[in-house]
Scaffold this active site. Structure first.
Site, mmCIF file in Angstrom:
data_model
loop_
_atom_site.group_PDB
_atom_site.id
_atom_site.type_symbol
_atom_site.label_atom_id
_atom_site.label_comp_id
_atom_site.label_asym_id
_atom_site.label_seq_id
_atom_site.Cartn_x
_atom_site.Cartn_y
_atom_site.Cartn_z
ATOM 1 N N GLY A 159 115.172 65.407 10.548
ATOM 2 C CA GLY A 159 115.679 64.185 11.170
ATOM 3 C C GLY A 159 115.692 64.291 12.663
ATOM 4 N N GLU A 195 114.547 72.986 14.561
ATOM 5 C CA GLU A 195 113.396 72.952 15.459
ATOM 6 C C GLU A 195 113.804 72.471 16.842
ATOM 7 O OE1 GLU A 195 109.153 71.872 14.143
ATOM 8 O OE2 GLU A 195 109.958 70.000 14.964
ATOM 9 N N TYR A 245 106.867 66.353 15.853
ATOM 10 C CA TYR A 245 107.484 67.594 16.339
ATOM 11 C C TYR A 245 108.745 67.237 17.103
ATOM 12 C CZ TYR A 245 108.222 71.775 19.158
ATOM 13 O OH TYR A 245 108.780 72.866 19.765
ATOM 14 N N HIS A 246 109.854 67.911 16.800
ATOM 15 C CA HIS A 246 111.160 67.573 17.360
ATOM 16 C C HIS A 246 111.389 68.293 18.679
ATOM 17 C CE1 HIS A 246 115.229 66.310 17.608
ATOM 18 N NE2 HIS A 246 115.371 66.016 16.331
ATOM 19 N N GLY A 247 111.543 67.522 19.766
ATOM 20 C CA GLY A 247 111.920 68.110 21.039
ATOM 21 C C GLY A 247 113.390 68.470 21.057
#
Length: 386
Positions: free
Chosen positions: A385, A204, A131-133
């Protein structure tokens, strides 16, 4: 009086013709400042505020210097690894030195911890899906931990815009950050590397709601095709408070997202740098029946696992203050050593990093389903990415 004499002396200098107009304008501005700004009053304010500067600003710099020393000591603790890396390769030494620095930053500022490192294979391929912060600080810290403690370089898929930032390309090359296609990522995994991909990507990172940590993968299937094509186990990953250290403002979010969807340019402002507690959790490897599974099933399974990790490890709604309080509170209870030993034994017995685990193991998720239908030609191959 001294300033007036200095201005007159500059006016008397024989400046080159191309420079003379610019000097005259500059002297005109200085003359205006001398005539209309009360320099004595500014001097009075300086002496008036000097005690406040000494009381508040100087201690801040002192604390920063102390933390700099703490980071240096942390790096010095890895001096033997750095020295050995430089003996191996100049670039390997640079990689270990930079990793030691970021490991120190994570330790000092975020009390960073990595749980589940035993799930990372000592050799062979694995794909981290995370999961992208808002900013991928957790990925920087994870890369550092794996370089120092596992002697493995984590390859990353980055958004194309980061390669256009001046000066970043050498660093991306050093840490194997690429904007790889599905074919290139599949080939990297077949070569035995470990790779990480955030299917949500910049969308995201900038527009996920910190109150619910919603997963914004859309219809992306590129990462699922990489998994099937390389026949590689998946390690789901989530970092507590990854949206609390840095945030995007709520105002104008829909407008900035509209700009991003139209241009793919991440113009959304970012604020923060809060010292929240950050703990990265690496889940058990997920294996699939690669001969029958579809990309949609892979995406659904991995997404379900990451959502479960968010529900288990993240306090919702997200809160900066809670994250800071967690940073300074007492450490969480450590996992029992027998459970860790059993976990490692199960991974070894089931062949971590291979593609044929024992199907009846409860510690490794296995998906085996019959294939139904054909692949949709309209599938989106974007990978996401960091």
């Amino acid at each position: 009086m001294a300033i007036s004499e200095w201005i007159q002396a500059l006016q008397d200098v024989a400046w080159p013709g191309f420079l003379q107009p610019h000097v005259e304008v500059l002297l005109l501005w200085i003359t205006w400042a001398v005539d209309y700004i009360d320099l004595d009053y500014l001097e009075y304010l300086l002496w008036l505020l000097l005690p406040f500067f000494i009381l508040f600003v100087f201690p801040i710099f002192l604390v920063l210097f102390i933390y700099g020393c703490v980071i240096f000591v942390h790096i010095y603790g890895h001096r033997h690894q750095i020295r050995e890396a430089y003996h191996t390769s100049y670039w390997e030494g640079a990689r270990v030195a930079i990793a030691s620095f970021w490991d120190g930053v994570g330790y000092v500022w975020h009390g960073y911890e990595l749980k589940g490192i035993e799930n990372v294979p000592a050799e062979g391929s694995a794909l981290f899906i995370y999961y992208h912060g808002c900013l991928p600080l957790d990925v920087y810290y994870l890369i550092s931990k794996l370089v120092i403690h596992k002697n493995r370089s984590l390859h990353c898929v980055g958004d194309k815009f980061i390669f256009k930032i001046p000066g970043w390309r050498p660093l991306c090359k050093l840490f194997s950050i690429t904007a790889g296609t599905v074919e290139e990522c599949t080939e990297e995994l077949k070569e035995g590397n470990i790779l990480c991909i955030a299917p949500g990507g910049v969308r995201e990172a900038l527009f996920s709601d910190p109150n619910v940590y919603d997963i914004l993968w859309g219809k992306r299937l590129g990462f699922a095709k990489v998994i099937i094509g390389s026949k590689t186990p998946v390690i789901p990953m989530f970092t507590e408070n990854c949206r609390e250290s840095f945030r995007t403002p709520e105002w104008g979010r829909s407008f900035f997202r509209w700009i991003y969807e139209k241009t793919k340019i991440p113009l959304c402002p970012i604020y923060g740098g809060f010292p929240v507690k950050m703990v990265t959790h690496l889940g058990k490897p997920i294996y699939f029946d690669f001969d029958t599974v579809t990309p949609e099933e892979v995406r659904k399974t991995v997404k379900r696992e990451i959502r479960a990790m968010i529900k288990e490890h993240q306090r919702l709604p997200g809160s900066v203050w809670q994250g800071i309080a967690q940073r300074w509170s007492s450490n969480k209870k450590k996992s029992d050593e027998p459970e860790q030993a059993v976990s490692i034994e199960l991974l070894q017995r089931n062949g971590a990093g291979t593609t044929s685990p024992t199907s009846d193991s409860e510690d490794i998720v296995v998906l085996r389903r019959d294939r139904s239908g054909t692949e949709d030609d309209a599938e989106i191959d974007e990978l996401g990415g960091i």
